[in-house]
Design an enzyme around this catalytic site. Sequence first.
Site, PDB file in Angstrom:
ATOM      1  N   LYS A  26      17.153  22.824  38.566  1.00 52.90           N
ATOM      2  CA  LYS A  26      18.359  22.071  38.952  1.00 52.90           C
ATOM      3  C   LYS A  26      19.006  22.734  40.176  1.00 52.90           C
ATOM      4  O   LYS A  26      19.448  22.071  41.116  1.00 52.90           O
ATOM      5  CB  LYS A  26      19.339  22.021  37.773  1.00 52.90           C
ATOM      6  CG  LYS A  26      20.534  21.099  37.977  1.00 52.90           C
ATOM      7  CD  LYS A  26      21.714  21.739  38.678  1.00 52.90           C
ATOM      8  CE  LYS A  26      22.883  20.774  38.831  1.00 52.90           C
ATOM      9  NZ  LYS A  26      23.989  21.334  39.611  1.00 52.90           N
ATOM     10  N   ASP A  66      15.118   8.845  49.217  1.00 51.54           N
ATOM     11  CA  ASP A  66      15.329   8.396  47.843  1.00 51.54           C
ATOM     12  C   ASP A  66      15.447   9.617  46.911  1.00 51.54           C
ATOM     13  O   ASP A  66      14.437  10.222  46.529  1.00 51.54           O
ATOM     14  CB  ASP A  66      14.135   7.499  47.461  1.00 51.54           C
ATOM     15  CG  ASP A  66      14.264   6.883  46.083  1.00 51.54           C
ATOM     16  OD1 ASP A  66      15.014   7.409  45.257  1.00 51.54           O
ATOM     17  OD2 ASP A  66      13.572   5.880  45.838  1.00 51.54           O
ATOM     18  N   HIS A 122      31.962  30.889  43.306  1.00 52.53           N
ATOM     19  CA  HIS A 122      32.253  29.476  43.094  1.00 52.53           C
ATOM     20  C   HIS A 122      33.763  29.246  43.047  1.00 52.53           C
ATOM     21  O   HIS A 122      34.275  28.326  43.686  1.00 52.53           O
ATOM     22  CB  HIS A 122      31.590  29.047  41.784  1.00 52.53           C
ATOM     23  CG  HIS A 122      31.688  27.593  41.523  1.00 52.53           C
ATOM     24  ND1 HIS A 122      30.896  26.682  42.187  1.00 52.53           N
ATOM     25  CD2 HIS A 122      32.477  26.887  40.699  1.00 52.53           C
ATOM     26  CE1 HIS A 122      31.211  25.477  41.769  1.00 52.53           C
ATOM     27  NE2 HIS A 122      32.162  25.575  40.871  1.00 52.53           N
TER      28      HIS A 122
END
Length: 420
Positions: free
Chosen positions: A259, A275, A372
């Site tokens: 991921k 795509d 983050h």
Amino acid sequence: MTSRVPGFYKLSPEQRLEMIAGHLGLTENEKKLISGKHRFTAEDADRMVENVIGCLPVPLGVAVNFRVDGEDLFIPMATEEPSVIAAASHAAKFTYDTNGFSTSYSGSIMRGQIQVTNLKNPYAAMAKVYENKEDILELCNKMDQTLVSFGGGAKDLDVQVIQGSSEKMVVIHLLIDTKDAMGANAVNTMAEAATPMVEKITGGNVVLRILSNLADKRLVRARATFHNPFQGDETKMATFLSACELAVADPYRAATHNKGIMNGISAVVLATGNDTRAIEAGAHAYASVSGRYQALTQWEREGDSLSGTIEIPLAVGLIGGATQSHPVAKLSAKILRAKTAEQLAGIIASVGLAQNFAALKALAGDGIQKGHMKLHARNMASMAGAKTNQIDDVVRIASEQGKYGFDDIKEIIQSLNEEE
Ligand code: MEV
């Protein structure tokens, strides 16, 4: 042109665009399109998809510090996720002076599947398809003379007998070189056109005729040597390598590891109007081809450095679909200076590898939340009305206090305003 731009993140969006535009010779009109001053309207969207009521703008950023196959590049990335573009730029720094990323490409062959059912003798049907291979390929190539004139087209086929739950069926794979297009249209047109001939040859019924997104004949490999990011901290280095071992051995970790890779890959795929779903489907299917879902990257120690490799199917193109009909996607390809699907795929795979390095470096170090939350605080600070010259102070104070809520950020801005 150098892609090494220390402090790029400190510039304003206008200054960043000016810098990129200066390097790439973008026109005033192109700058307006990218910056959103020439808006992409609902009318533009209506020409692309159905039932349009508006548009959803997604942030477009540029990753810096990338060198791919000897060329310095700015990488456009479209994503809603904070940290992704910063992480890619940060990772690329660690390999810039070891010559960046080197890539290779297996070619742009896509598979078009033709499923044939109701066969009395599936194995004989399979043999007959092979006997008539040249006729089938010739018929397919008549459907796209332009592709053939560029050296593409149906090149070969292979046939499998697949045991379903009710019968044995034949599945023909047309192997079609789609060159610089993603290729779905060419492949599907050819697969549909071959139907009557295939039914005549096999005596069966053709059911599905559609491209396979498991593009295992359109593989890209990228490799890079990254400087040790841990300043001699052997425990962190060992943690980095151990995390990779886990991603190869354990599908639960592999899914998250991949991921993270796709965070970078999908962002460039989206920026260039390719795509994203096709790429995601292909990547995850390829991660499972051994029978067990695995990591798409491998990491090895190379002296004091880390050698990373990625192998991934990437059916991306520079012609057809939104790659050309979306004006900003077209400009992303211009920023990338990619002339072929091969170059584009090599760049995208490199971004995936960089993204994975950044994630593993953070996970083996302080964890991902520290960096983050700092970026999160930056976004919140501007949302909460901080002046440009206050943003760095807001981020510093928020991280010192470990407070990142919207109200906390507003309070920090208020106290800075009172001090002024
Ligand atoms: C978050 O979007 C991606 C990571 O979870 C990837 C990883 O764990 O390798 C940080």
